[in-house]
Write a protein that holds these residues in place. Structure first.
Motif, PDB file in Angstrom:
ATOM      1  N   ILE A   5      24.898 -54.650  59.849  1.00 57.33           N
ATOM      2  CA  ILE A   5      26.101 -54.342  60.638  1.00 57.33           C
ATOM      3  C   ILE A   5      26.585 -52.980  60.173  1.00 57.33           C
ATOM      4  O   ILE A   5      26.665 -52.724  58.977  1.00 57.33           O
ATOM      5  CB  ILE A   5      27.203 -55.398  60.386  1.00 57.33           C
ATOM      6  N   TYR A   6      26.886 -52.104  61.098  1.00 59.60           N
ATOM      7  CA  TYR A   6      27.331 -50.752  60.737  1.00 59.60           C
ATOM      8  C   TYR A   6      28.710 -50.505  61.343  1.00 59.60           C
ATOM      9  O   TYR A   6      28.875 -50.602  62.555  1.00 59.60           O
ATOM     10  CB  TYR A   6      26.322 -49.733  61.270  1.00 59.60           C
ATOM     11  N   SER A   7      29.673 -50.193  60.495  1.00 61.28           N
ATOM     12  CA  SER A   7      31.023 -49.938  60.988  1.00 61.28           C
ATOM     13  C   SER A   7      31.691 -48.930  60.069  1.00 61.28           C
ATOM     14  O   SER A   7      31.767 -49.132  58.863  1.00 61.28           O
ATOM     15  CB  SER A   7      31.823 -51.246  60.974  1.00 61.28           C
ATOM     16  N   ILE A   8      32.149 -47.827  60.631  1.00 61.61           N
ATOM     17  CA  ILE A   8      32.802 -46.796  59.826  1.00 61.61           C
ATOM     18  C   ILE A   8      34.257 -46.672  60.257  1.00 61.61           C
ATOM     19  O   ILE A   8      34.541 -46.114  61.311  1.00 61.61           O
ATOM     20  CB  ILE A   8      32.120 -45.428  60.050  1.00 61.61           C
ATOM     21  N   PRO A   9      35.164 -47.207  59.480  1.00 54.53           N
ATOM     22  CA  PRO A   9      36.565 -47.171  59.909  1.00 54.53           C
ATOM     23  C   PRO A   9      37.301 -45.863  59.593  1.00 54.53           C
ATOM     24  O   PRO A   9      38.457 -45.722  59.940  1.00 54.53           O
ATOM     25  CB  PRO A   9      37.187 -48.342  59.137  1.00 54.53           C
ATOM     26  N   THR A  10      36.647 -44.908  58.917  1.00 57.02           N
ATOM     27  CA  THR A  10      37.354 -43.685  58.524  1.00 57.02           C
ATOM     28  C   THR A  10      37.240 -42.608  59.606  1.00 57.02           C
ATOM     29  O   THR A  10      36.138 -42.268  60.034  1.00 57.02           O
ATOM     30  CB  THR A  10      36.774 -43.130  57.202  1.00 57.02           C
ATOM     31  N   ARG A  11      38.386 -42.077  60.017  1.00 54.42           N
ATOM     32  CA  ARG A  11      38.368 -40.965  60.974  1.00 54.42           C
ATOM     33  C   ARG A  11      38.275 -39.651  60.188  1.00 54.42           C
ATOM     34  O   ARG A  11      39.076 -39.416  59.275  1.00 54.42           O
ATOM     35  CB  ARG A  11      39.657 -40.968  61.801  1.00 54.42           C
ATOM     36  N   ALA A  12      37.318 -38.815  60.552  1.00 55.87           N
ATOM     37  CA  ALA A  12      37.158 -37.529  59.848  1.00 55.87           C
ATOM     38  C   ALA A  12      37.748 -36.408  60.701  1.00 55.87           C
ATOM     39  O   ALA A  12      37.398 -36.267  61.871  1.00 55.87           O
ATOM     40  CB  ALA A  12      35.683 -37.265  59.583  1.00 55.87           C
ATOM     41  N   TYR A  13      38.654 -35.632  60.099  1.00 57.38           N
ATOM     42  CA  TYR A  13      39.147 -34.403  60.730  1.00 57.38           C
ATOM     43  C   TYR A  13      38.439 -33.273  60.007  1.00 57.38           C
ATOM     44  O   TYR A  13      38.812 -32.921  58.888  1.00 57.38           O
ATOM     45  CB  TYR A  13      40.648 -34.245  60.526  1.00 57.38           C
ATOM     46  N   PHE A  14      37.413 -32.723  60.607  1.00 62.76           N
ATOM     47  CA  PHE A  14      36.563 -31.762  59.895  1.00 62.76           C
ATOM     48  C   PHE A  14      36.828 -30.332  60.365  1.00 62.76           C
ATOM     49  O   PHE A  14      36.812 -30.051  61.551  1.00 62.76           O
ATOM     50  CB  PHE A  14      35.092 -32.105  60.131  1.00 62.76           C
ATOM     51  N   GLY A  15      37.001 -29.423  59.410  1.00 61.58           N
ATOM     52  CA  GLY A  15      37.030 -27.997  59.731  1.00 61.58           C
ATOM     53  C   GLY A  15      38.306 -27.306  59.304  1.00 61.58           C
ATOM     54  O   GLY A  15      39.247 -27.921  58.805  1.00 61.58           O
ATOM     55  N   ARG A  16      38.317 -25.982  59.502  1.00 64.25           N
ATOM     56  CA  ARG A  16      39.462 -25.158  59.116  1.00 64.25           C
ATOM     57  C   ARG A  16      40.741 -25.612  59.812  1.00 64.25           C
ATOM     58  O   ARG A  16      40.734 -25.890  61.005  1.00 64.25           O
ATOM     59  CB  ARG A  16      39.211 -23.718  59.583  1.00 64.25           C
ATOM     60  N   GLY A  17      41.799 -25.657  59.075  1.00 63.17           N
ATOM     61  CA  GLY A  17      43.122 -25.892  59.662  1.00 63.17           C
ATOM     62  C   GLY A  17      43.388 -27.327  60.078  1.00 63.17           C
ATOM     63  O   GLY A  17      44.421 -27.618  60.685  1.00 63.17           O
ATOM     64  N   LEU A 258      22.461 -44.713  55.018  1.00 61.18           N
ATOM     65  CA  LEU A 258      21.071 -44.392  54.685  1.00 61.18           C
ATOM     66  C   LEU A 258      20.376 -45.549  53.972  1.00 61.18           C
ATOM     67  O   LEU A 258      19.170 -45.513  53.743  1.00 61.18           O
ATOM     68  CB  LEU A 258      21.028 -43.123  53.823  1.00 61.18           C
ATOM     69  N   LEU A 259      21.166 -46.549  53.627  1.00 58.35           N
ATOM     70  CA  LEU A 259      20.599 -47.723  52.958  1.00 58.35           C
ATOM     71  C   LEU A 259      20.495 -48.909  53.918  1.00 58.35           C
ATOM     72  O   LEU A 259      19.946 -49.959  53.578  1.00 58.35           O
ATOM     73  CB  LEU A 259      21.498 -48.095  51.770  1.00 58.35           C
ATOM     74  N   LEU A 260      21.018 -48.734  55.130  1.00 58.12           N
ATOM     75  CA  LEU A 260      20.991 -49.845  56.097  1.00 58.12           C
ATOM     76  C   LEU A 260      19.554 -50.260  56.362  1.00 58.12           C
ATOM     77  O   LEU A 260      18.667 -49.420  56.505  1.00 58.12           O
ATOM     78  CB  LEU A 260      21.647 -49.415  57.415  1.00 58.12           C
ATOM     79  N   GLY A 261      19.333 -51.559  56.438  1.00 61.35           N
ATOM     80  CA  GLY A 261      17.999 -52.054  56.744  1.00 61.35           C
ATOM     81  C   GLY A 261      17.010 -51.904  55.606  1.00 61.35           C
ATOM     82  O   GLY A 261      15.821 -52.167  55.772  1.00 61.35           O
ATOM     83  N   LYS A 262      17.503 -51.459  54.447  1.00 62.71           N
ATOM     84  CA  LYS A 262      16.616 -51.267  53.292  1.00 62.71           C
ATOM     85  C   LYS A 262      17.025 -52.226  52.168  1.00 62.71           C
ATOM     86  O   LYS A 262      18.195 -52.601  52.074  1.00 62.71           O
ATOM     87  CB  LYS A 262      16.720 -49.825  52.770  1.00 62.71           C
ATOM     88  N   PRO A 263      16.115 -52.582  51.290  1.00 58.50           N
ATOM     89  CA  PRO A 263      16.495 -53.441  50.170  1.00 58.50           C
ATOM     90  C   PRO A 263      17.231 -52.637  49.102  1.00 58.50           C
ATOM     91  O   PRO A 263      16.975 -51.447  48.942  1.00 58.50           O
ATOM     92  CB  PRO A 263      15.144 -53.921  49.628  1.00 58.50           C
ATOM     93  N   GLY A 264      18.154 -53.319  48.464  1.00 62.53           N
ATOM     94  CA  GLY A 264      18.685 -52.726  47.242  1.00 62.53           C
ATOM     95  C   GLY A 264      19.925 -51.894  47.427  1.00 62.53           C
ATOM     96  O   GLY A 264      19.969 -50.978  48.209  1.00 62.53           O
ATOM     97  N   PHE A 265      20.954 -52.248  46.685  1.00 62.62           N
ATOM     98  CA  PHE A 265      22.154 -51.428  46.591  1.00 62.62           C
ATOM     99  C   PHE A 265      22.421 -51.367  45.103  1.00 62.62           C
ATOM    100  O   PHE A 265      23.308 -51.996  44.586  1.00 62.62           O
ATOM    101  CB  PHE A 265      23.285 -52.092  47.370  1.00 62.62           C
ATOM    102  N   LYS A 266      21.573 -50.634  44.410  1.00 65.22           N
ATOM    103  CA  LYS A 266      21.544 -50.759  42.951  1.00 65.22           C
ATOM    104  C   LYS A 266      22.017 -49.519  42.192  1.00 65.22           C
ATOM    105  O   LYS A 266      22.635 -49.623  41.162  1.00 65.22           O
ATOM    106  CB  LYS A 266      20.109 -51.093  42.496  1.00 65.22           C
ATOM    107  N   PHE A 267      21.636 -48.354  42.655  1.00 68.37           N
ATOM    108  CA  PHE A 267      22.071 -47.093  42.041  1.00 68.37           C
ATOM    109  C   PHE A 267      21.877 -47.065  40.508  1.00 68.37           C
ATOM    110  O   PHE A 267      22.816 -46.792  39.752  1.00 68.37           O
ATOM    111  CB  PHE A 267      23.533 -46.810  42.410  1.00 68.37           C
ATOM    112  N   PRO A 268      20.657 -47.338  40.016  1.00 66.53           N
ATOM    113  CA  PRO A 268      20.469 -47.401  38.557  1.00 66.53           C
ATOM    114  C   PRO A 268      20.763 -46.078  37.836  1.00 66.53           C
ATOM    115  O   PRO A 268      21.269 -46.105  36.702  1.00 66.53           O
ATOM    116  CB  PRO A 268      18.982 -47.778  38.408  1.00 66.53           C
ATOM    117  N   ILE A 269      20.451 -44.951  38.487  1.00 66.18           N
ATOM    118  CA  ILE A 269      20.691 -43.663  37.799  1.00 66.18           C
ATOM    119  C   ILE A 269      22.192 -43.501  37.550  1.00 66.18           C
ATOM    120  O   ILE A 269      22.629 -43.010  36.508  1.00 66.18           O
ATOM    121  CB  ILE A 269      20.127 -42.480  38.617  1.00 66.18           C
TER     122      ILE A 269
END
Ligand code: NZQ
Ligand code: ZN
Length: 393
Positions: A5-17, A258-269
């Motif tokens: 399931i993919y859902s991004i609730p954050t609105r981005a205001y991108f750019g100068r000003g 970028l991790l959707l549909g992939k195994p692992g949410f581990k971030f060992p580094i």
């Protein structure tokens, strides 16, 4: 590719000003009295604070300030923010700064709706419930906190880095003006690039999954970081370079797409790196640059299947030409280390001032809550081997 399931609730205001949208955005999300959280004062020196206050004035928005949030933010700042929020009857939190300020604000947002100690929410003793609404103005690119649902807070005598995560901790909005990052010092700008690159690698270095959309997007973002980091070093006011790095930061952790549909949410580094920050208060991105090559070397020895993943990374990201998998892997590591050198990251734990006799302690702490890893399992012995390899490389 696995289901997701993919859902991004954050609105981005991108750019100068884009700060011009601040007042209406705060109002839209219910804010009339804002807890304004920021760090050690860079936003006073570069004029961002004045711009924020002018926008508040235009909309008649009241505010209370929480200042002095430090890099690797501590729980005491979070506690201070929670009591200010309650004492002044705030209804919205605005974080203006880098990942440390944003993360502290997220923990405050979670803490104001919980009657017990906020540490409970960081350790999982209690669940997060209805956090306060939060917006951000990002002044330093790297962590992805502006677009994700997590935060990292340092607590306790051992300075443990504790992760807080909840879908409602995604900011309601983030204002992303690349020109606001012109004044970030070179070390922090480049540590931010190392951080973005590591977020991308931690989502790329997984068992094969057939999630080609995610992996090809990821390779493209990694190439952007390789190209634009050095441009910022050459000219800190290169708007397009700052813009590409800022958007790469946001895209790298935007709903963990970028991790959707992939195994692992581990971030060992990351978990290995956090211990360096805990012991030495080391800058987050620097810890990742120090450990990634050693982690790759360890992983490929522990799991021969990793070789194909690393060789693909070397070919598709660094344009390595070697046909032999092992030769491509080696050339990829060389190219990665060379990139870290180019952007001024220290290349060994020794060069970064780590004491050799503390490596065992680091390994113990990194694995005290269980094994780490995604392509291989990292217990204490493996963690120690990684730190030792990174010590002199
Ligand atoms: O405190 P001020 O005075 O603002 O100075 C900061 C700080 O000294 C300075 N800075 C930021 N914007 C500036 C500026 N200086 C001049 N001009 C500007 N425009 O930069 C220094 C570092 O800031 P900090 O917020 O600590 O850096 P960063 O964004 O790298 O954040 C690091 C923290 O984020 C966590 C890390 O563990 C670390 O605690 N992370 C958060 C994540 C998340 N929420 O998803 C994921 C990451 O993997 C990471 O763990
Ligand atoms: Zn990171």
């Amino acid at each position: 590719m696995d289901n997701f399931i993919y859902s991004i609730p954050t609105r981005a205001y991108f750019g100068r000003g884009q700060v011009a949208n601040l007042g209406s955005a705060v109002r839209e999300f219910g804010g009339s009295k804002v807890l304004l959280a920021y760090g050690g004062g860079s936003i006073k020196r570069n004029g961002i604070l004045d711009e924020v206050l002018a926008e508040f004035d235009k909309e008649g928005i009241a505010h209370v300030e929480l200042s002095g949030i430090k890099p690797n933010p501590r729980i005491e700042s979070v506690e201070e923010g929670i009591s200010l929020y309650r004492q002044h009857g705030c209804d919205f939190i605005l974080a203006v700064g880098g990942g440390s300020t944003l993360d502290a604000a997220k923990a405050i947002a979670a803490g104001v709706s919980y009657s017990g100690p906020v540490l409970d929410l960081l350790t999982g003793v209690a669940a997060i419930n209805s956090p306060a609404p939060l917006g951000t103005i990002l002044t330093m690119a790297g962590t992805g906190s502006e677009m994700d649902a997590g935060g990292v807070i340092t607590a306790g005598e051992d300075n443990k880095k504790l992760v807080i995560m909840h879908p409602e901790l995604n900011p309601r909005f983030s204002i992303l003006d690349p020109a606001y990052t012109f004044t970030v010092p070179a070390l922090h700008s480049m540590a931010g690039c190392a951080d973005i690159l590591c977020h991308l690698m931690e989502q790329y270095f997984t068992p094969e999954s057939g999630a080609d959309v995610q992996d090809r997007m990821n390779e493209g973002l990694m190439k952007v970081v390789l190209e634009h980091g050095p441009r910022i070093l050459a000219n800190p006011e290169d708007y397009d370079a700052r813009a590409n790095i800022m958007w790469a930061s946001s895209m790298a952790l935007s709903g963990f797409q970028l991790l959707l549909g992939k195994p692992g949410f581990k971030f060992p580094i990351h978990y290995l790196g956090h211990e360096l920050s805990s012991l030495y208060d080391m800058t987050h991105g620097v810890t990742l640059a120090l450990l990634t090559p050693a982690w790759m070397r360890h992983t490929v020895e522990a799991n021969p299947d990793a070789l194909a993943v690393f060789a693909r990374f070397a070919r598709n990201v660094f344009d390595v030409k070697q046909k032999d998998e092992r030769a491509a892997f080696e050339a990829g590591i060389d190219a990665l280390i060379q990139y870290y050198r180019t952007i001024g990251m220290p290349v060994s734990l020794e060069a970064a001032g780590v004491e050799e006799e503390r490596l065992e302690y680091l390994a113990e702490k990194a694995t005290e809550n269980g094994e780490l890893g995604i392509l291989s399992s990292i217990g204490k012995a493996q963690a120690l081997a990684i730190y030792q390899t990174a010590y002199r490389q």
